[in-house]
Scaffold this motif. Structure first.
Motif, PDB file in Angstrom:
ATOM      1  N   LYS A   1      89.334 -30.831  76.165  1.00  0.00           N
ATOM      2  CA  LYS A   1      90.197 -29.657  75.931  1.00  0.00           C
ATOM      3  C   LYS A   1      91.405 -30.103  75.133  1.00  0.00           C
ATOM      4  CE  LYS A   1      88.887 -27.665  80.325  1.00  0.00           C
ATOM      5  NZ  LYS A   1      89.317 -27.328  81.664  1.00  0.00           N
ATOM      6  N   ASN A   2      91.873 -29.247  74.265  1.00  0.00           N
ATOM      7  CA  ASN A   2      93.096 -29.550  73.499  1.00  0.00           C
ATOM      8  C   ASN A   2      94.276 -29.582  74.443  1.00  0.00           C
ATOM      9  OD1 ASN A   2      91.690 -29.690  71.110  1.00  0.00           O
ATOM     10  ND2 ASN A   2      92.085 -27.564  70.559  1.00  0.00           N
ATOM     11  N   GLU A   3      95.162 -30.558  74.236  1.00  0.00           N
ATOM     12  CA  GLU A   3      96.358 -30.659  75.084  1.00  0.00           C
ATOM     13  C   GLU A   3      97.591 -30.512  74.243  1.00  0.00           C
ATOM     14  OE1 GLU A   3      96.329 -33.931  77.814  1.00  0.00           O
ATOM     15  OE2 GLU A   3      94.214 -33.703  78.150  1.00  0.00           O
TER      16      GLU A   3
ATOM     17  N   ARG B   1      98.019 -52.846  84.870  1.00  0.00           N
ATOM     18  CA  ARG B   1      99.441 -52.908  84.523  1.00  0.00           C
ATOM     19  C   ARG B   1      99.738 -52.262  83.167  1.00  0.00           C
ATOM     20  NH1 ARG B   1     101.655 -58.804  85.933  1.00  0.00           N
ATOM     21  NH2 ARG B   1     103.190 -57.975  84.517  1.00  0.00           N
ATOM     22  N   ILE B   2      98.728 -51.699  82.540  1.00  0.00           N
ATOM     23  CA  ILE B   2      98.944 -51.064  81.239  1.00  0.00           C
ATOM     24  C   ILE B   2      99.957 -49.916  81.398  1.00  0.00           C
ATOM     25  CG2 ILE B   2      96.985 -49.465  81.458  1.00  0.00           C
ATOM     26  CD1 ILE B   2      96.484 -49.925  78.417  1.00  0.00           C
ATOM     27  N   THR B   3     100.835 -49.798  80.447  1.00  0.00           N
ATOM     28  CA  THR B   3     101.883 -48.775  80.548  1.00  0.00           C
ATOM     29  C   THR B   3     101.381 -47.422  80.063  1.00  0.00           C
ATOM     30  OG1 THR B   3     102.730 -49.192  78.323  1.00  0.00           O
ATOM     31  CG2 THR B   3     103.680 -50.521  80.141  1.00  0.00           C
ATOM     32  N   VAL B   4     102.062 -46.382  80.521  1.00  0.00           N
ATOM     33  CA  VAL B   4     101.753 -45.026  80.060  1.00  0.00           C
ATOM     34  C   VAL B   4     101.980 -44.949  78.552  1.00  0.00           C
ATOM     35  CG1 VAL B   4     102.471 -42.600  80.196  1.00  0.00           C
ATOM     36  CG2 VAL B   4     102.210 -43.945  82.291  1.00  0.00           C
ATOM     37  N   ASN B   5     102.995 -45.638  78.065  1.00  0.00           N
ATOM     38  CA  ASN B   5     103.286 -45.662  76.639  1.00  0.00           C
ATOM     39  C   ASN B   5     102.095 -46.243  75.859  1.00  0.00           C
ATOM     40  OD1 ASN B   5     104.925 -45.427  74.259  1.00  0.00           O
ATOM     41  ND2 ASN B   5     105.358 -47.631  74.422  1.00  0.00           N
ATOM     42  N   GLU B   6     101.538 -47.361  76.336  1.00  0.00           N
ATOM     43  CA  GLU B   6     100.400 -47.989  75.667  1.00  0.00           C
ATOM     44  C   GLU B   6      99.161 -47.092  75.752  1.00  0.00           C
ATOM     45  OE1 GLU B   6      98.165 -50.511  73.397  1.00  0.00           O
ATOM     46  OE2 GLU B   6     100.333 -50.546  73.678  1.00  0.00           O
ATOM     47  N   LEU B   7      98.931 -46.468  76.903  1.00  0.00           N
ATOM     48  CA  LEU B   7      97.804 -45.536  77.049  1.00  0.00           C
ATOM     49  C   LEU B   7      97.954 -44.370  76.087  1.00  0.00           C
ATOM     50  CD1 LEU B   7      97.499 -45.523  80.936  1.00  0.00           C
ATOM     51  CD2 LEU B   7      95.776 -46.364  79.318  1.00  0.00           C
ATOM     52  N   SER B   8      99.180 -43.897  75.946  1.00  0.00           N
ATOM     53  CA  SER B   8      99.475 -42.794  75.036  1.00  0.00           C
ATOM     54  C   SER B   8      99.105 -43.157  73.597  1.00  0.00           C
ATOM     55  CB  SER B   8     100.968 -42.444  75.138  1.00  0.00           C
ATOM     56  OG  SER B   8     101.331 -41.506  74.171  1.00  0.00           O
TER      57      SER B   8
ATOM     58  N   GLN C   1     102.761 -38.945  76.388  1.00  0.00           N
ATOM     59  CA  GLN C   1     102.940 -39.628  77.666  1.00  0.00           C
ATOM     60  C   GLN C   1     102.826 -38.638  78.823  1.00  0.00           C
ATOM     61  OE1 GLN C   1     106.266 -42.344  77.843  1.00  0.00           O
ATOM     62  NE2 GLN C   1     105.912 -43.041  75.738  1.00  0.00           N
ATOM     63  N   LEU C   2     103.312 -37.434  78.624  1.00  0.00           N
ATOM     64  CA  LEU C   2     103.217 -36.397  79.655  1.00  0.00           C
ATOM     65  C   LEU C   2     101.750 -36.078  79.969  1.00  0.00           C
ATOM     66  CD1 LEU C   2     104.569 -34.364  81.542  1.00  0.00           C
ATOM     67  CD2 LEU C   2     104.630 -32.751  79.628  1.00  0.00           C
TER      68      LEU C   2
END
Length: 157
Positions: A155-157, A20-27, A34-35
């Motif tokens: 790789k750099n993102e 349930r972890i959010t994309v925001n928290e993963l970011s 987030q993208l």
């Protein structure tokens, strides 16, 4: 096998620990946009690394405190028939076709010894059944990550 880097590996660890972890928290945790997180998750799903997101429910908490391993050997019916029957059994948590003396290894959770006995008796129509009660499960769910030697450079993102 899909090429992954340490960020993918960390991403897999975080989502296995808490789906349930959010994309925001993963970011925030991975210091990526987030993208970038969304793209990585999508790539992992498209390549079959992530098969789905789920919840682990405690059988004890829902009244299914009797857990057992059931092995069956010497099938009296075709494997395809047996597998279709087992797919219909809602108390089977896992079923694996295996090599060796036994043909199948199953894990079940039921509400009583009587229910386990009834299930074992039904299975005995299809082959030789060996049922073992689970006393404790020191490892019941483990996070699975790729071996580090298979990881690619970041790789750099």
């Amino acid at each position: 096998m899909m090429k992954m880097d340490l960020i993918d590996c960390s991403l897999l660890q975080f989502i296995q620990e808490d789906s349930r972890i959010t994309v925001n928290e993963l970011s925030k945790r991975l210091l990526l946009s987030q993208l970038s997180i969304r793209k990585r998750l999508q790539r992992l799903e498209e390549n079959g690394v992530i098969k789905g997101f789920t919840v682990i429910i405690s059988p004890d908490a829902i009244g299914k405190s009797v857990k057992a391993i059931i092995q069956i050997a010497n099938l009296k019916i075709k494997t395809q028939q047996f597998e279709e029957i087992i797919k219909g059994e809602k108390d089977i948590l896992e079923c694996h076709r295996i090599t060796g003396i036994n043909s199948y290894f199953m894990k079940t959770a039921v509400s009583s010894i009587k229910q386990l006995e009834d299930f074992s008796n039904r299975l005995s129509l299809y082959g030789k059944v060996n049922t073992s009660l689970i006393i404790t499960s020191p490892v019941s769910h483990r996070i699975s990550l790729p071996k580090t030697e298979y990881l690619q450079p970041i790789k750099n993102e």
